[in-house]
Design a protein around this motif. Structure first.
Motif, PDB file in Angstrom:
ATOM      1  N   ILE A 289      -0.890  -0.519  25.622  1.00  0.00           N
ATOM      2  CA  ILE A 289       0.357  -0.352  26.379  1.00  0.00           C
ATOM      3  C   ILE A 289       1.410  -1.366  25.926  1.00  0.00           C
ATOM      4  CG2 ILE A 289       1.419  -0.524  28.665  1.00  0.00           C
ATOM      5  CD1 ILE A 289      -0.326   1.946  28.325  1.00  0.00           C
ATOM      6  N   LEU A 290       2.623  -0.881  25.786  1.00  0.00           N
ATOM      7  CA  LEU A 290       3.775  -1.729  25.487  1.00  0.00           C
ATOM      8  C   LEU A 290       4.811  -1.493  26.575  1.00  0.00           C
ATOM      9  CD1 LEU A 290       4.722  -3.660  23.224  1.00  0.00           C
ATOM     10  CD2 LEU A 290       5.727  -1.683  22.070  1.00  0.00           C
ATOM     11  N   GLU A 291       5.282  -2.595  27.205  1.00  0.00           N
ATOM     12  CA  GLU A 291       6.223  -2.436  28.327  1.00  0.00           C
ATOM     13  C   GLU A 291       7.597  -3.038  28.084  1.00  0.00           C
ATOM     14  OE1 GLU A 291       5.191  -2.227  32.403  1.00  0.00           O
ATOM     15  OE2 GLU A 291       3.113  -2.820  32.017  1.00  0.00           O
ATOM     16  N   ASN A 292       7.747  -3.857  27.064  1.00  0.00           N
ATOM     17  CA  ASN A 292       9.033  -4.488  26.800  1.00  0.00           C
ATOM     18  C   ASN A 292       9.986  -3.501  26.120  1.00  0.00           C
ATOM     19  OD1 ASN A 292      10.939  -6.032  24.904  1.00  0.00           O
ATOM     20  ND2 ASN A 292      10.214  -7.654  26.263  1.00  0.00           N
ATOM     21  N   THR A 293      11.159  -3.274  26.709  1.00  0.00           N
ATOM     22  CA  THR A 293      12.095  -2.272  26.195  1.00  0.00           C
ATOM     23  C   THR A 293      12.518  -2.571  24.759  1.00  0.00           C
ATOM     24  OG1 THR A 293      12.926  -1.797  28.411  1.00  0.00           O
ATOM     25  CG2 THR A 293      14.343  -1.190  26.574  1.00  0.00           C
TER      26      THR A 293
ATOM     27  N   TYR B 209      10.849  -4.140  22.395  1.00  0.00           N
ATOM     28  CA  TYR B 209       9.785  -3.864  21.444  1.00  0.00           C
ATOM     29  C   TYR B 209       9.468  -2.372  21.364  1.00  0.00           C
ATOM     30  CZ  TYR B 209       9.349  -8.889  22.075  1.00  0.00           C
ATOM     31  OH  TYR B 209       9.611 -10.229  22.161  1.00  0.00           O
ATOM     32  N   ILE B 210       9.672  -1.665  22.476  1.00  0.00           N
ATOM     33  CA  ILE B 210       9.510  -0.212  22.440  1.00  0.00           C
ATOM     34  C   ILE B 210      10.571   0.401  21.518  1.00  0.00           C
ATOM     35  CG2 ILE B 210       9.669   1.913  23.787  1.00  0.00           C
ATOM     36  CD1 ILE B 210       8.493   0.370  26.164  1.00  0.00           C
ATOM     37  N   GLU B 211      11.799  -0.084  21.635  1.00  0.00           N
ATOM     38  CA  GLU B 211      12.885   0.430  20.791  1.00  0.00           C
ATOM     39  C   GLU B 211      12.588   0.165  19.311  1.00  0.00           C
ATOM     40  OE1 GLU B 211      17.774   0.499  20.687  1.00  0.00           O
ATOM     41  OE2 GLU B 211      16.729  -0.997  21.926  1.00  0.00           O
ATOM     42  N   GLU B 212      12.066  -1.036  19.008  1.00  0.00           N
ATOM     43  CA  GLU B 212      11.716  -1.360  17.627  1.00  0.00           C
ATOM     44  C   GLU B 212      10.589  -0.465  17.120  1.00  0.00           C
ATOM     45  OE1 GLU B 212      10.777  -5.501  17.681  1.00  0.00           O
ATOM     46  OE2 GLU B 212      12.875  -6.135  17.818  1.00  0.00           O
ATOM     47  N   MET B 213       9.631  -0.187  17.998  1.00  0.00           N
ATOM     48  CA  MET B 213       8.508   0.665  17.611  1.00  0.00           C
ATOM     49  C   MET B 213       8.986   2.087  17.318  1.00  0.00           C
ATOM     50  SD  MET B 213       5.222   0.569  17.038  1.00  0.00           S
ATOM     51  CE  MET B 213       4.643  -0.890  17.926  1.00  0.00           C
ATOM     52  N   ILE B 214       9.884   2.601  18.153  1.00  0.00           N
ATOM     53  CA  ILE B 214      10.433   3.945  17.926  1.00  0.00           C
ATOM     54  C   ILE B 214      11.168   4.005  16.591  1.00  0.00           C
ATOM     55  CG2 ILE B 214      12.073   5.674  18.765  1.00  0.00           C
ATOM     56  CD1 ILE B 214      11.510   4.542  21.607  1.00  0.00           C
ATOM     57  N   ALA B 215      11.914   2.930  16.285  1.00  0.00           N
ATOM     58  CA  ALA B 215      12.707   2.906  15.054  1.00  0.00           C
ATOM     59  C   ALA B 215      11.827   2.764  13.812  1.00  0.00           C
ATOM     60  CB  ALA B 215      13.717   1.768  15.113  1.00  0.00           C
TER      61      ALA B 215
ATOM     62  N   LEU C 192       6.601   6.734  29.371  1.00  0.00           N
ATOM     63  CA  LEU C 192       6.835   6.961  30.799  1.00  0.00           C
ATOM     64  C   LEU C 192       8.034   6.114  31.202  1.00  0.00           C
ATOM     65  CD1 LEU C 192       5.266   8.331  33.282  1.00  0.00           C
ATOM     66  CD2 LEU C 192       4.476   6.005  33.767  1.00  0.00           C
ATOM     67  N   PHE C 193       8.939   6.682  32.016  1.00  0.00           N
ATOM     68  CA  PHE C 193      10.127   5.892  32.338  1.00  0.00           C
ATOM     69  C   PHE C 193      10.680   6.220  33.723  1.00  0.00           C
ATOM     70  CE2 PHE C 193      12.092   9.809  31.034  1.00  0.00           C
ATOM     71  CZ  PHE C 193      13.295   9.876  31.722  1.00  0.00           C
ATOM     72  N   THR C 194      11.385   5.234  34.257  1.00  0.00           N
ATOM     73  CA  THR C 194      12.289   5.461  35.386  1.00  0.00           C
ATOM     74  C   THR C 194      13.719   5.214  34.935  1.00  0.00           C
ATOM     75  OG1 THR C 194      12.087   3.151  36.118  1.00  0.00           O
ATOM     76  CG2 THR C 194      10.581   4.754  37.103  1.00  0.00           C
ATOM     77  N   THR C 195      13.862   4.359  33.912  1.00  0.00           N
ATOM     78  CA  THR C 195      15.173   4.031  33.350  1.00  0.00           C
ATOM     79  C   THR C 195      15.103   4.193  31.840  1.00  0.00           C
ATOM     80  OG1 THR C 195      15.552   2.389  35.104  1.00  0.00           O
ATOM     81  CG2 THR C 195      16.948   2.250  33.136  1.00  0.00           C
ATOM     82  N   LEU C 196      16.031   4.964  31.271  1.00  0.00           N
ATOM     83  CA  LEU C 196      16.044   5.205  29.832  1.00  0.00           C
ATOM     84  C   LEU C 196      17.397   4.765  29.280  1.00  0.00           C
ATOM     85  CD1 LEU C 196      13.926   6.426  27.917  1.00  0.00           C
ATOM     86  CD2 LEU C 196      15.128   8.605  28.107  1.00  0.00           C
ATOM     87  N   PRO C 197      17.466   3.599  28.622  1.00  0.00           N
ATOM     88  CA  PRO C 197      18.738   3.130  28.070  1.00  0.00           C
ATOM     89  C   PRO C 197      19.316   4.132  27.079  1.00  0.00           C
ATOM     90  CG  PRO C 197      17.071   1.394  28.018  1.00  0.00           C
ATOM     91  CD  PRO C 197      16.359   2.655  28.377  1.00  0.00           C
ATOM     92  N   PRO C 198      20.632   4.274  27.034  1.00  0.00           N
ATOM     93  CA  PRO C 198      21.269   5.247  26.127  1.00  0.00           C
ATOM     94  C   PRO C 198      20.864   5.076  24.667  1.00  0.00           C
ATOM     95  CG  PRO C 198      22.861   4.404  27.708  1.00  0.00           C
ATOM     96  CD  PRO C 198      21.615   3.595  27.892  1.00  0.00           C
ATOM     97  N   SER C 199      20.719   3.833  24.204  1.00  0.00           N
ATOM     98  CA  SER C 199      20.361   3.606  22.801  1.00  0.00           C
ATOM     99  C   SER C 199      18.978   4.162  22.483  1.00  0.00           C
ATOM    100  CB  SER C 199      20.394   2.108  22.474  1.00  0.00           C
ATOM    101  OG  SER C 199      19.479   1.386  23.294  1.00  0.00           O
ATOM    102  N   ILE C 200      18.042   3.989  23.417  1.00  0.00           N
ATOM    103  CA  ILE C 200      16.694   4.518  23.210  1.00  0.00           C
ATOM    104  C   ILE C 200      16.690   6.035  23.343  1.00  0.00           C
ATOM    105  CG2 ILE C 200      14.345   4.571  24.159  1.00  0.00           C
ATOM    106  CD1 ILE C 200      14.558   1.650  24.740  1.00  0.00           C
ATOM    107  N   GLU C 201      17.483   6.551  24.269  1.00  0.00           N
ATOM    108  CA  GLU C 201      17.570   8.005  24.433  1.00  0.00           C
ATOM    109  C   GLU C 201      18.072   8.663  23.148  1.00  0.00           C
ATOM    110  OE1 GLU C 201      19.097  11.173  27.836  1.00  0.00           O
ATOM    111  OE2 GLU C 201      19.852   9.098  27.834  1.00  0.00           O
ATOM    112  N   THR C 202      19.031   8.020  22.493  1.00  0.00           N
ATOM    113  CA  THR C 202      19.553   8.538  21.224  1.00  0.00           C
ATOM    114  C   THR C 202      18.474   8.514  20.145  1.00  0.00           C
ATOM    115  OG1 THR C 202      21.792   7.791  21.743  1.00  0.00           O
ATOM    116  CG2 THR C 202      21.291   8.211  19.427  1.00  0.00           C
ATOM    117  N   GLN C 203      17.738   7.404  20.079  1.00  0.00           N
ATOM    118  CA  GLN C 203      16.643   7.299  19.107  1.00  0.00           C
ATOM    119  C   GLN C 203      15.591   8.376  19.345  1.00  0.00           C
ATOM    120  OE1 GLN C 203      15.292   3.148  19.439  1.00  0.00           O
ATOM    121  NE2 GLN C 203      15.680   2.968  17.257  1.00  0.00           N
TER     122      GLN C 203
END
Length: 259
Positions: free
Chosen positions: A30-34, A36-42, A52-63
């Motif tokens: 599990i990874l919970e830090n936003t 590091y999640i963004e870096e992993m997606i990239a 899983l989310f309750t809040t999805l930052p626009p930058s991550i949503e775009t990715q």
């Protein structure tokens, strides 16, 4: 939207958070830090199973829109059930563990962690090893799981740069080059860190609180070995093991071709 704790995805996350055996069986963590999640997606979108989310930052949503990663919204109450972070950023990613098969026989510099029980320390050591370009980190079977949630947080997003394995030391040394020297950190070591010169093939053994591990472990190694101590004030008995690894690995990095 997921609103039930009985949802299979929620059950899966909770087990990954709490059970080392389950993490090993599924080869996930599990990874919970936003950040590091963004870096992993990239960098490694193929390693993200789902988010899983309750809040999805626009930058991550775009990715995410450019990937095939499954994204699942959940209620705040259910998210709190799944999260292990006191103040969550509203995202949990299920990550596939990297499959590393290092060729030990080719040599290099490795850390062996003997009986490390604190996951935060273990994660910090892996972060140190990545920072100073080690070839790999090997944990003893009696050490804490390197993918424990607290260990993952301690890595600070640095878990993919190098192999992280769990092996008995007897299995490891069979595959190392014959000229490998074992450096065991020990407050009673015969060589101080300031006196030490490094060889091209090295195995550094660290135990809890900066000790090099039990004497039985060291004396039975069929490798050349040196007990190494870090010079410090006589008012201090020992250093935290993560601090000790940082000091030793910086010297290795500064004096060899690891830069």
């Amino acid at each position: 939207m997921i609103t039930s704790r009985q949802n299979p995805k929620i059950k899966h996350i909770i087990k990954l958070q709490s059970q080392a055996k389950y993490r090993h069986e599924h080869q996930q963590y599990i990874l919970e830090n936003t950040k590091y999640i963004e870096e992993m997606i990239a960098q490694h979108p193929d390693r993200v199973d789902f988010i899983l989310f309750t809040t999805l930052p626009p930058s991550i949503e775009t990715q995410l829109s450019k990937t095939k990663i499954e994204v699942i919204e959940t209620s705040d109450a259910i998210f709190k059930e799944a999260s292990k972070v006191a103040t969550s950023q509203g995202m949990i990613a299920v990550i596939k563990r990297p499959m590393h098969h290092p060729q030990f026989e080719l040599g290099g510099h490795y850390i062996y962690l003997h009986n490390i029980s604190n996951p935060g320390n273990l994660g910090a050591i892996i972060r140190n090893a990545a920072a100073f370009n080690l070839n790999g980190v090997i944990c003893s079977p009696d050490s804490v799981d390197p993918y424990h949630p607290d260990a993952v947080r301690g890595m600070a997003g640095n878990g993919y740069q190098l192999p992280i394995l769990t092996l008995p030391i007897s299995d490891l040394i069979k595959t190392l080059p014959n000229d490998t020297i074992c450096y065991a950190l020990d407050i009673n070591g015969e060589t101080t860190l300031t006196e030490l010169s490094f060889t091209p093939n090295s195995l550094f053994i660290f135990g809890a609180e900066g000790q090099g591990g039990s004497q039985d472990l060291i004396k039975n190694l069929s490798l050349q070995k040196k007990g190494v101590k870090i010079d410090m004030s006589s008012e201090v008995e020992s250093l935290n093991v993560a601090v000790s690894t940082g000091i030793l690995l910086y010297k290795l990095y500064a004096e060899t071709s690891l830069k």
